[in-house]
Motif scaffolding. Sequence first.
Motif, mmCIF file in Angstrom:
data_model
loop_
_atom_site.group_PDB
_atom_site.id
_atom_site.type_symbol
_atom_site.label_atom_id
_atom_site.label_comp_id
_atom_site.label_asym_id
_atom_site.label_seq_id
_atom_site.Cartn_x
_atom_site.Cartn_y
_atom_site.Cartn_z
ATOM 1 N N GLN B 56 59.944 53.572 29.577
ATOM 2 C CA GLN B 56 58.799 52.966 30.260
ATOM 3 C C GLN B 56 57.804 52.429 29.239
ATOM 4 O OE1 GLN B 56 57.158 55.990 32.807
ATOM 5 N NE2 GLN B 56 58.290 55.218 34.563
ATOM 6 N N SER B 57 56.921 51.580 29.721
ATOM 7 C CA SER B 57 55.831 51.156 28.858
ATOM 8 C C SER B 57 54.551 51.213 29.677
ATOM 9 C CB SER B 57 56.083 49.746 28.344
ATOM 10 O OG SER B 57 56.409 48.902 29.416
ATOM 11 N N LEU B 58 53.571 51.857 29.098
ATOM 12 C CA LEU B 58 52.325 52.103 29.818
ATOM 13 C C LEU B 58 51.160 51.497 29.051
ATOM 14 C CD1 LEU B 58 50.815 53.746 32.111
ATOM 15 C CD2 LEU B 58 50.564 55.531 30.395
ATOM 16 N N GLY B 59 50.352 50.729 29.740
ATOM 17 C CA GLY B 59 49.152 50.195 29.130
ATOM 18 C C GLY B 59 47.954 51.011 29.581
ATOM 19 N N LEU B 60 47.070 51.303 28.643
ATOM 20 C CA LEU B 60 45.840 52.021 28.995
ATOM 21 C C LEU B 60 44.702 51.020 28.960
ATOM 22 C CD1 LEU B 60 45.546 55.404 27.109
ATOM 23 C CD2 LEU B 60 45.910 55.012 29.537
ATOM 24 N N ILE B 61 43.976 50.921 30.054
ATOM 25 C CA ILE B 61 42.837 50.018 30.049
ATOM 26 C C ILE B 61 41.594 50.760 30.515
ATOM 27 C CG2 ILE B 61 44.197 47.929 30.368
ATOM 28 C CD1 ILE B 61 43.636 48.018 33.284
ATOM 29 N N GLY B 62 40.477 50.192 30.246
ATOM 30 C CA GLY B 62 39.220 50.814 30.637
ATOM 31 C C GLY B 62 38.115 50.305 29.737
ATOM 32 N N GLU B 63 36.889 50.552 30.178
ATOM 33 C CA GLU B 63 35.757 50.061 29.403
ATOM 34 C C GLU B 63 35.590 50.874 28.132
ATOM 35 O OE1 GLU B 63 32.547 49.155 32.743
ATOM 36 O OE2 GLU B 63 34.008 50.664 33.211
ATOM 37 N N ASN B 64 34.762 50.393 27.228
ATOM 38 C CA ASN B 64 34.443 51.168 26.034
ATOM 39 C C ASN B 64 33.819 52.485 26.466
ATOM 40 O OD1 ASN B 64 35.228 49.111 24.348
ATOM 41 N ND2 ASN B 64 33.195 48.182 24.325
ATOM 42 N N ALA B 66 35.292 54.890 28.032
ATOM 43 C CA ALA B 66 35.843 55.443 29.271
ATOM 44 C C ALA B 66 36.706 56.672 29.015
ATOM 45 C CB ALA B 66 36.665 54.375 30.000
ATOM 46 N N GLY B 67 37.162 56.834 27.769
ATOM 47 C CA GLY B 67 37.989 57.992 27.440
ATOM 48 C C GLY B 67 39.410 57.636 27.041
ATOM 49 N N LYS B 68 39.677 56.347 26.851
ATOM 50 C CA LYS B 68 41.041 55.925 26.485
ATOM 51 C C LYS B 68 41.466 56.532 25.161
ATOM 52 C CE LYS B 68 40.149 51.524 26.215
ATOM 53 N NZ LYS B 68 38.729 51.437 26.503
ATOM 54 N N GLN B 217 55.053 47.699 31.695
ATOM 55 C CA GLN B 217 55.423 47.667 33.112
ATOM 56 C C GLN B 217 54.328 48.302 33.944
ATOM 57 O OE1 GLN B 217 58.439 50.406 32.431
ATOM 58 N NE2 GLN B 217 59.993 48.937 31.777
ATOM 59 N N LYS B 218 53.761 49.394 33.399
ATOM 60 C CA LYS B 218 52.760 50.140 34.155
ATOM 61 C C LYS B 218 51.449 50.132 33.404
ATOM 62 C CE LYS B 218 55.703 52.873 36.886
ATOM 63 N NZ LYS B 218 55.455 53.781 37.983
ATOM 64 N N ALA B 219 50.395 50.353 34.152
ATOM 65 C CA ALA B 219 49.097 50.438 33.503
ATOM 66 C C ALA B 219 48.303 51.568 34.137
ATOM 67 C CB ALA B 219 48.344 49.122 33.634
ATOM 68 N N ALA B 220 47.479 52.196 33.312
ATOM 69 C CA ALA B 220 46.590 53.242 33.803
ATOM 70 C C ALA B 220 45.172 52.841 33.443
ATOM 71 C CB ALA B 220 46.950 54.582 33.168
ATOM 72 N N TRP B 221 44.320 52.835 34.435
ATOM 73 C CA TRP B 221 42.932 52.434 34.235
ATOM 74 C C TRP B 221 42.098 53.707 34.187
ATOM 75 C CZ3 TRP B 221 40.002 49.135 38.458
ATOM 76 C CH2 TRP B 221 38.664 48.991 38.079
ATOM 77 N N ILE B 222 41.504 53.929 33.035
ATOM 78 C CA ILE B 222 40.661 55.105 32.864
ATOM 79 C C ILE B 222 39.214 54.682 33.083
ATOM 80 C CG2 ILE B 222 40.015 57.002 31.327
ATOM 81 C CD1 ILE B 222 42.966 56.920 31.899
ATOM 82 N N HIS B 223 38.583 55.331 34.020
ATOM 83 C CA HIS B 223 37.195 54.969 34.310
ATOM 84 C C HIS B 223 36.348 56.233 34.310
ATOM 85 C CE1 HIS B 223 33.956 52.543 35.797
ATOM 86 N NE2 HIS B 223 33.762 53.352 36.810
ATOM 87 N N GLU B 224 35.350 56.268 33.446
ATOM 88 C CA GLU B 224 34.457 57.421 33.312
ATOM 89 C C GLU B 224 35.231 58.734 33.225
ATOM 90 O OE1 GLU B 224 31.724 56.867 36.502
ATOM 91 O OE2 GLU B 224 30.698 55.211 35.496
ATOM 92 N N GLY B 225 36.271 58.722 32.393
ATOM 93 C CA GLY B 225 37.007 59.957 32.105
ATOM 94 C C GLY B 225 38.023 60.353 33.145
ATOM 95 N N ARG B 226 38.195 59.533 34.160
ATOM 96 C CA ARG B 226 39.184 59.868 35.186
ATOM 97 C C ARG B 226 40.238 58.782 35.279
ATOM 98 N NH1 ARG B 226 37.785 63.959 38.440
ATOM 99 N NH2 ARG B 226 35.715 64.796 38.036
ATOM 100 N N LEU B 227 41.408 59.182 35.790
ATOM 101 C CA LEU B 227 42.461 58.209 36.035
ATOM 102 C C LEU B 227 42.120 57.514 37.342
ATOM 103 C CD1 LEU B 227 45.120 57.108 35.059
ATOM 104 C CD2 LEU B 227 46.278 58.899 36.321
ATOM 105 N N PHE B 228 41.594 56.301 37.223
ATOM 106 C CA PHE B 228 41.019 55.619 38.367
ATOM 107 C C PHE B 228 42.100 54.901 39.159
ATOM 108 C CE2 PHE B 228 38.459 52.042 40.109
ATOM 109 C CZ PHE B 228 37.521 52.788 40.788
ATOM 110 N N CYS B 229 43.074 54.385 38.445
ATOM 111 C CA CYS B 229 44.077 53.547 39.086
ATOM 112 C C CYS B 229 45.303 53.557 38.189
ATOM 113 C CB CYS B 229 43.495 52.130 39.192
ATOM 114 S SG CYS B 229 44.476 50.987 40.124
ATOM 115 N N HIS B 230 46.488 53.743 38.773
ATOM 116 C CA HIS B 230 47.696 53.871 37.977
ATOM 117 C C HIS B 230 48.836 53.237 38.746
ATOM 118 C CE1 HIS B 230 51.056 56.629 36.310
ATOM 119 N NE2 HIS B 230 50.953 55.550 35.600
#
Lengths: 259, 406
Positions: B56-64, B66-68, B217-230
């Motif tokens: 798999q390939s996972l992208g981590l996104i989120g604001e500065n 955010a905890g990435k 293929q997949k992405a995980a959005w980290i928002h304020e230290g939580r997994l907001f969207c995956h």
Amino acid sequence: MRSLWNHRWLFLALLEREVRNRYVGSVGGWLWAIVHPLLLLGIYTMVFRTIFRVEIPQLGEHPFVAFVALALWPWLAFQEGVQRGVQAVQANSALVRKVSFPHELLVYAAVTATFVVQLAGYALVLTILALFAGGLSAMVLLIVPILALLFLLALACALFGSALQVFLRDFDQLLGPLFMVLFYATPVLYPLALLPGWLGDILAFNPLAQFIEPVRALALFGSWTPSTFALASWAATLLLFVLARGFFLRLSPHFEDFV
Amino acid sequence: MAQLPLIRLAGVGKEYPLAASGGDRLRTLWQLWRGRRATHVFRALSDISLELHRGQSLGLIGENGAGKSTLMKIIAGVVDPTQGTVERHGRIGALLELGAGFHPDYTGRENVFLAAALLGLTRAETTARLDDILAFADIGEHIEQPIKHYSSGMVVRLGFAIATTMKPDLLITDEVLAVGDESFQKKCSAWIEGYLADGGTLMLCSHSMYHIQKLCQKAAWIHEGRLFCHGDSADVTREYLAYHEERAQGDRPAGGSAQPGGLYALRNLRLNGASAQAPLALPMASDLHVSGSIHSPDGRVPGIAVGVVKADGTPIYGLVSDMDGYRPRAVDAQTYAFELTFPALPLLPGRYYIRAHAMDPEGLRLYDQLSCRLDITGSARELGMCRLAHVWGEGVDADCAVDERG
């Protein structure tokens, strides 16, 4: 321990870098490793023999300079090893923050590099004594396990100190004065036997005395009688190492936050 | 065993002790040594559960902030989580900072050995791969120079080159593609694509949605230290971009970092009046109308930049409204409309993108970006991207006046 064995190549790479770090970009290179102790040796001999005319009856026909030299190199290995080991984690903060590896390797590499350099100088001193001062007895081989224990003691102190250093930045400021006191409280420039009874009894508790004295006695006289103090100090060294490593390992997951 | 995920995070949380003064540090030291939790903490991550399987390939996104980075450090094993568990199966190559193990006084070649040892290679393995590393880094003679004389791009090249030879089960990288020049970025992208095609597993942290969509293929959005969207990377990045657009428009009061009044933003972009969602197929040499509307938070007349790029990102032509003195027309207090026409667009058949950016009235800053796919249809036997106006002439004897040509 198995994980440490898996990281042996990393340890060797760190060790190689530590040794090279001392002399990279310098003109004198390894010469400095021998110049500093030689200078100290010259000063002590000048001050105590030429100026104060100190006579140590226990020495017999052995020269004062040989007497000091045999204790000075192990002492310097210990002192410098602990001082560099204490700095090791903080000095490599970039690695600690970004790379996953056992942090204790940094301490081991720093202490080992110092011992390698200083004990190479010590080997030279022993060789010179063997050639010009009437040879050494086979008993000198017993020095090796004692120096190994001294190395373990340095590792223990460095593990403990380097963990503290990460949290308390001024810890190393304490080391300078501490080692100065310890130097005079350790029988490098004098034998314990020379001291008045009560002082000798106190300083015998200094574990370092139980490494320095036997090493020198074995090299100089080819004999040494083990004392309870010495055996207790050596046992304590093993215990101290286990405790210090436990202390280090408990704090090391938090280093990344603080270095 | 093959069924085991490479990485499994269960309920992972991370607190950082807050200790500024010496006394605080002493107290924290005491608490940590006794195995307690520190009393004053900053919570960087809460309750993250994730699995990453082989291939798999996972992208981590989120604001500065955010905890990435903290999450990547936890996965890489640089730090332990305060709560929850991390399971790792397989060889992990983490490049959280390319060149972290480099010593400035040593030459590139000398540094390769320690950096490789940090990634778990033995000396013999490193020696065997040295040629590959040097070939990938491609920094020539500089390899014999101390690292301190390197440009930051060269450090990155060498650092990434070492990782490429290690062939980890899981490669974790943090903005590798953001540094390095164009050709090296391409080389890295190509290497990562090959690595993924061979069944490698990737975890990439990036602010470039383009790279995330392209490589993950997949992405995980980290928002304020939580997994907001995956989930699927196209879905998550779209949500993420939409969030930023909405936030920029001030619809979402949460989050304090937006500039007062929001930002200039492109609301929509149309090609020949059609919405940007579907690609436009246009016969060669037809007219192209690019239109859209721009949101102006302070009501001043914004600028617009429009560019034409080839599908691989090669720029062909770009212009800014400001250059031509063009001012978008006010629709309402905060909305401006623009239209730009390329008569008889001289692009050769192929795939292109029309990109547009909102700009501030001063024409200094680019804000967001929208892009539309443009497929030029038809057939042409000419080479290149664009038909240049040309005339063939009679031709003169080559010995005579060369300057007559043109």
